[in-house]
Enzyme design. Structure first.
Site, mmCIF file in Angstrom:
data_model
loop_
_atom_site.group_PDB
_atom_site.id
_atom_site.type_symbol
_atom_site.label_atom_id
_atom_site.label_comp_id
_atom_site.label_asym_id
_atom_site.label_seq_id
_atom_site.Cartn_x
_atom_site.Cartn_y
_atom_site.Cartn_z
ATOM 1 N N GLU A 292 14.080 36.338 46.191
ATOM 2 C CA GLU A 292 13.413 35.130 45.701
ATOM 3 C C GLU A 292 11.957 35.515 45.545
ATOM 4 O O GLU A 292 11.336 36.028 46.468
ATOM 5 C CB GLU A 292 13.598 34.016 46.719
ATOM 6 C CG GLU A 292 13.233 32.655 46.191
ATOM 7 C CD GLU A 292 12.183 32.002 47.046
ATOM 8 O OE1 GLU A 292 12.411 31.772 48.234
ATOM 9 O OE2 GLU A 292 11.085 31.768 46.509
ATOM 10 N N CYS A 326 6.405 28.943 47.222
ATOM 11 C CA CYS A 326 6.904 29.405 45.917
ATOM 12 C C CYS A 326 7.254 28.196 45.053
ATOM 13 O O CYS A 326 7.250 28.268 43.827
ATOM 14 C CB CYS A 326 8.155 30.251 46.089
ATOM 15 S SG CYS A 326 7.967 31.529 47.307
HETATM 16 C C1 SIN Z 1 9.497 28.264 49.354
HETATM 17 O O1 SIN Z 1 10.487 28.941 49.620
HETATM 18 O O2 SIN Z 1 8.411 28.808 49.056
HETATM 19 C C2 SIN Z 1 9.506 26.769 49.417
HETATM 20 C C3 SIN Z 1 10.727 26.031 49.704
HETATM 21 C C4 SIN Z 1 10.504 24.591 49.365
HETATM 22 O O3 SIN Z 1 9.392 24.087 49.455
HETATM 23 O O4 SIN Z 1 11.440 23.935 48.908
#
Ligand code: SIN
Length: 542
Positions: A292, A326
């Site tokens: 990710e 993210c």
């Molecule tokens: C992330 O993985 O950066 C955020 C996950 C979220 O805020 O839903």
């Protein structure tokens, strides 16, 4: 003979504590902040269960008070990674033989320790080391971490429906761990992700080399202790702090490299694909690459949307945890008919935000993670503050004396193709494009084609028919699509998280889909009465 765990029901999500004045959790968290802030641990690498302090010491500092030293870790590299791989491979046979129920018990115990006695330690480490507010730490290092650990146990038992058995034979599908080791590379922004990336493959019987982000070392240290306390056997999760490229390279070039569980930058993730491509004939098994990476997450307001709801979605979505999720809202598309009222509301709300030391519970924002992030964001501010065609709606400045503080900043930008609409800034900076109400349809195409990323996105609208149209037209623009909500805050078991295009492989952390990447199924057929003749009836003469 085979380890075929019985299905388990899904747990419920760990409740989020309020930390309101007068609550016991607030008092417990304050005590933990004082204790964890004073501990200053000498953080060891963990190799085969041994605590190793090789490599130059490096200070861990608080982003919102960078003069404050929270501990030290040691700069590891390729040589330590080799030792960690050896330790992992030595532990692999016994761990692969450990029945699923026993592995599940270990990670369930980790969940209960994180939910109970270690909750405030993990929260405090996340607040001090990563500059999260109490609420942001609670939804991350308490609730999301606990949910990952509990839900994965249940998801793991639901991965494969057993195949048909007949009167002639019994059939089964067994979920074997991958042959080799898994490398987990974890980011600074979520303690829960740092806990999930090594533990999800380990739950499935894999052995792991875990490389946490240097800027998350304090909470990573407490996670490593959590795994030890829960009973994860030596060598199953090995932790190496320090130089990412040399650790990553040593792992990715190893013949036993069987998988990568990654959250971080697009550039680094793509470099793993390159190394794997170059080494493809050396591996014992094709490595699974699960990642990710970035986002350029959008919020689209329809002319029917409620201005207050849009403003709150934007402020929370763009500025909580300083925009370093993210999933953070970083580009907004607002109809001209709503803009004057929305602009006024955004200015008002951002003006009221407290940005500061997260130990002051009134703060909604702390500091950005380090000097590098500060330099990147302030150079964007310097550029945008003076560029023609850009209106500064809020913020636009920063301060570095005490901590790496960047103001919540909003720019309205005339050119929807401007770099600020497609490059990931990873900080509290929101770009707004005001579209003509009559060009709503074109705006959907604009959102879809502007950024290479496709992680999260949100549509706010009171018009149900438009929501359906937007969901269809933006189908590939986000892996997590929100209606009348902000684009952040996915909950394990409710909104499995991940996106495609440049945002990653979309293997949905916090779901059975992710766990499937960490197993290699074997089908076993047992025939009850084996045939004793070669010829078939059809071969008879009459
Ligand atoms: C992330 O993985 O950066 C955020 C996950 C979220 O805020 O839903």
């Amino acid at each position: 003979m085979l380890d075929l765990p019985a299905p388990r029901p899904l747990p419920t999500n760990e409740p989020t504590l309020s930390y309101a004045p007068g609550t016991t959790e607030r008092a417990a968290l304050k005590a933990a902040l004082a204790r964890v802030g004073d501990e200053r641990p000498d953080v060891p690498h963990v190799i085969g269960g041994a605590h190793v302090r090789d490599g130059a010491p490096r200070e861990i500092r608080s982003p919102h008070r960078h003069a404050r030293v929270l501990g030290v870790f040691h700069e590891g590299g390729g040589a330590l990674a080799e030792r960690a791989i050896d330790a992992a491979l030595a532990a692999a046979p016994a761990w692969a033989e450990t029945p699923f129920d026993e592995r599940a018990r270990i990670f369930t115990r980790a969940a209960e320790l994180a939910a109970g006695p270690l909750r405030q330690t993990l929260n405090a480490a996340t607040m001090l080391g990563q500059s999260k507010t109490a609420y942001q730490a609670e939804i991350d290092s308490a609730c999301e971490l606990v949910d990952f650990l509990r839900f994965n146990v249940a998801f793991a038992t639901q991965l494969v429906a057993q195949p048909l058995s007949t009167a002639l034979a019994h059939n089964a599908v067994e979920l074997r761990p991958l042959e080799g080791f898994v490398l987990a590379v974890t980011p600074f922004n979520f303690t829960a992700i740092a806990g999930n990336l090594p533990s999800a493959p380990a739950l499935m019987g894999n052995v792991v080399v875990w490389k946490p982000a240097e800027t998350q070392s304090l909470a990573a240290y407490h996670l490593a202790r959590l795994f030890e306390a829960a009973g994860v056997p030596p060598g199953v999760i090995n932790v190496i702090y320090g130089d990412g490229p040399s650790v990553g390279d040593a792992c990715a070039r190893h013949p036993a490299f069987a998988g990568l569980h990654f959250t971080g930058s697009t550039r680094v993730f793509q470099s793993f694909f390159r190394v794997v491509g170059e080494n493809i004939s050396r591996y014992r098994t094709y490595p699974r690459l699960v990642g990710e990476t970035g986002g350029k997450d959008f919020v689209l307001a329809h002319p029917s949307a409620d201005v207050d709801e849009v403003a709150v979605a934007l402020v929370r979505g763009a500025f909580e945890f300083q925009g370093q999720k993210c999933s953070a809202a970083s580009r907004a598309y607002v109809p001209r008919s709503l803009w004057p009222r929305l602009r006024a509301r955004l200015t008002e709300l951002t003006g009221e935000l407290v940005v500061g030391d997260v130990e002051d519970f009134r703060a909604l924002m702390g500091a950005v993670i380090d000097e590098r992030a500060y330099a990147r964001l302030t150079s964007w501010q310097a550029r945008m503050n003076t560029e023609p065609g850009v209106e500064r709606v809020a913020g636009g400045s920063a301060s570095r004396e005490v901590g790496w503080f960047v103001e919540p900043t909003i720019y309205r930008v005339d050119d929807p193709g401007h770099a600020i609409f497609h490059e990931e800034l990873f900080g509290p900076v929101l770009a707004v494009f005001v579209y003509d109400d009559a060009r709503l349809d074109e705006t959907l195409d604009l959102i879809d084609r502007t950024s290479p990323y496709a992680l999260t996105g949100a549509v706010l609208s009171a018009d149900r028919a438009f929501v359906a149209t937007a969901a269809r037209r933006l189908r590939n623009a986000a892996g997590n699509f929100y209606v009348n909500d902000k684009p952040t805050g996915a909950v394990v078991g409710q909104q499995p998280f991940g996106g495609a295009r440049a945002s990653g492989t979309n293997d949905k952390a916090g779901s059975a889909l992710n766990l499937l990447r960490w197993v290699s199924p074997r089908t076993v057929k047992e025939t009850w009465v084996p045939p004793r003749e070669v010829a078939y009836p059809s071969m008879a003469e009459r």
